[in-house]
Design an enzyme around this catalytic site. Structure first.
Site, PDB file in Angstrom:
ATOM      1  N   SER A  71       0.885  -1.195   0.095  1.00  0.00           N
ATOM      2  CA  SER A  71      -0.076   0.092   0.141  1.00  0.00           C
ATOM      3  C   SER A  71       0.782   1.260   0.004  1.00  0.00           C
ATOM      4  CB  SER A  71      -0.957   0.049   1.160  1.00  0.00           C
ATOM      5  OG  SER A  71      -0.202  -0.076   2.500  1.00  0.00           O
ATOM      6  N   ASP A 114      21.718   2.373   6.760  1.00  0.00           N
ATOM      7  CA  ASP A 114      21.702   1.628   8.123  1.00  0.00           C
ATOM      8  C   ASP A 114      20.897   2.521   8.952  1.00  0.00           C
ATOM      9  OD1 ASP A 114      21.742   0.152  10.155  1.00  0.00           O
ATOM     10  OD2 ASP A 114      23.967   0.073  10.177  1.00  0.00           O
ATOM     11  N   LYS A 124      20.027   1.705  11.749  1.00  0.00           N
ATOM     12  CA  LYS A 124      20.235   1.264  13.114  1.00  0.00           C
ATOM     13  C   LYS A 124      21.352   1.835  13.689  1.00  0.00           C
ATOM     14  CE  LYS A 124      17.856  -3.020  13.067  1.00  0.00           C
ATOM     15  NZ  LYS A 124      17.719  -4.485  12.975  1.00  0.00           N
ATOM     16  N   ASN A 155       4.779   3.081   6.289  1.00  0.00           N
ATOM     17  CA  ASN A 155       3.633   2.396   6.656  1.00  0.00           C
ATOM     18  C   ASN A 155       3.978   1.264   7.642  1.00  0.00           C
ATOM     19  OD1 ASN A 155       4.999   0.896   4.760  1.00  0.00           O
ATOM     20  ND2 ASN A 155       3.217  -0.210   3.809  1.00  0.00           N
ATOM     21  N   PHE A 156       4.831   1.363   8.418  1.00  0.00           N
ATOM     22  CA  PHE A 156       5.207   0.693   9.578  1.00  0.00           C
ATOM     23  C   PHE A 156       4.209   0.439  10.402  1.00  0.00           C
ATOM     24  CE2 PHE A 156       9.351   2.275   7.917  1.00  0.00           C
ATOM     25  CZ  PHE A 156       9.964   1.038   7.917  1.00  0.00           C
ATOM     26  N   ASP A 185      -5.446  -2.961   0.080  1.00  0.00           N
ATOM     27  CA  ASP A 185      -3.807  -2.425  -0.047  1.00  0.00           C
ATOM     28  C   ASP A 185      -3.872  -1.284  -1.040  1.00  0.00           C
ATOM     29  OD1 ASP A 185      -1.808  -3.595   1.395  1.00  0.00           O
ATOM     30  OD2 ASP A 185      -2.572  -5.331   0.550  1.00  0.00           O
TER      31      ASP A 185
END
Length: 400
Positions: free
Chosen positions: A17, A73, A75, A96-97, A169
């Site tokens: 989506s 990255d 992180k 869209n997490f 979606d």
């Protein structure tokens, strides 16, 4: 040229989506930069039917055009600092997490707005930013079950049926685009930069607006699905799919008497339009009997002569032979890096009769990392250091 020329979008989207919404913005001129993990976003590494064209996932073909890619990255502190530098020139951030994912990385909405107060922040979630279901996985077929779509698809005889594509979606993507464009328009008028939220649960309900509204307002029904071949519980017979000797034909709303004449069924010649509602099963069963005596060509000829709305049921191969699809140029092709044609659906909206072109084919992982960083003000030696340390990746790989 496009409506969103000069608008820069940072897309942290994955799956379908969000990437589909970002592609639509790219189609109409936005500079869409996909910010991917070092191993690549989900949609470039996974494919429906496990189908890849020269190592390009069909999902990436579906949602990856007219974008640039940078792989970072997220992180690492250096990666977060790099993203914040990109934010300074962005107009829109999309993600869209599941709610809270970017917050944990140090990229909350508040932290992004501290860098750039003019950001439109657009979040597409499964169930909303909060609430009892906020952390649940927002996947299309699960939303079909929760929203009533599956319960209202199929027949009373066979039970619920999942829709064989992923309509939720795609509808969520369209709503996200509408929300972003509205927010950009408001920002230009008032200076206010909004948060845009779309959730798949309400997108699924919105897809069913007519039938949900009828149901909630007391419409007469025997159950949530059609029976005796009917496509749904709320339309007059014979609204549905009917088998011929060699295929299937969809019949839309029509008068029972017209069908009686077309299919040589004098036994319900006197049925009224109200009987189409009150005697659905009887009408539908008689139409099924009449259609079963004919082959598809005969049935369609008779229905056309009687002015009855109908259409032959075809699969996707039928789209290739459809003259209106060809007239609309609804498919477009572009080559992979190895030269193999990729078939894509064209942008579905025309502007002064023109369809926006494919300016960029689906990008390799981090294909544009160096140029994006240069535009953000990074020096050549800084970029070299980010690439050498692995904080940023530039490659020609279609998979991570």
């Amino acid at each position: 040229m496009g409506a969103l020329d000069g608008i820069r979008v940072l897309s942290f989207n994955h799956f379908l989506s969000g990437p589909a919404a970002a592609q639509h913005l790219g189609d109409i001129g936005a500079d869409v930069i996909t910010v991917e993990p070092l191993t690549g976003a989900f949609q470039r590494n996974w494919a429906v039917a496990n189908r890849f064209v020269d190592d390009t996932s069909v999902n990436h073909i579906t949602t990856g055009r007219n974008k640039r890619s940078i792989a970072i990255d997220l992180k690492s502190p250096e990666g977060i600092a790099t993203v914040k530098a990109l934010l300074k020139t962005a107009d829109v951030v999309m993600e869209n997490f599941r709610p809270g994912t970017l917050d944990k990385l140090g990229l909350s909405e508040a932290e992004m707005r501290a860098v750039n107060p003019r950001l439109i922040y657009a979040a597409t979630t499964g169930y909303g930013a909060d609430g009892p279901y906020a952390k649940r996985p927002g996947q299309d077929v699960l939303l079909q079950a929760m929203s009533g779509l599956a319960a209202h698809t199929g027949s009373m005889d066979s039970g619920p049926v999942a829709v064989g594509s992923v309509p939720i979606d795609h509808h969520a993507a369209a709503l996200t685009v509408a929300g972003i464009v509205a927010a950009l328009f408001e920002r230009e008028r008032t200076g206010v930069a909004r948060r845009v939220e779309v959730n798949m649960l309400q997108a699924a309900m919105d897809l069913q607006g007519e039938s949900i509204t009828a149901w909630m307002n007391g419409a007469d029904r025997a159950g949530p699905r059609g029976s005796d071949g009917m496509a749904n519980w709320f339309s007059p017979a014979p609204y549905g799919i009917y088998a011929t000797r060699d295929g299937h034909v969809m019949i839309s709303m029509s008068k029972p008497a017209d069908l009686a004449r077309a299919l040589d069924l004098p036994e319900f010649m006197e049925f009224t339009e109200k009987d189409g509602f009150d005697r659905r099963g009887e009408v539908s069963r008689r139409v099924a009997g009449g259609m079963a005596r004919l082959d598809t060509a005969q049935a369609m000829e008779r229905l056309a002569a009687a002015g009855i709305w109908h259409e032959q049921v075809v699969d996707y191969d039928g789209l290739r032979q459809n003259p209106q699809v060809a007239h609309l140029a609804a498919f477009t092709e572009a080559p992979t890096a190895q030269g193999t044609p990729m078939v894509m659906l064209a942008h579905p909206v025309r502007y002064d009769g023109q369809t926006p072109p494919v300016r960029r084919t689906p990008a390799a992982l981090g294909q544009h990392s160096r140029e994006i960083l240069t535009e953000a003000g990074f020096k050549a030696d800084q970029i070299d250091q980010l690439l050498a340390s692995g904080v940023v990746v530039q490659s020609d790989r279609m998979r991570g």
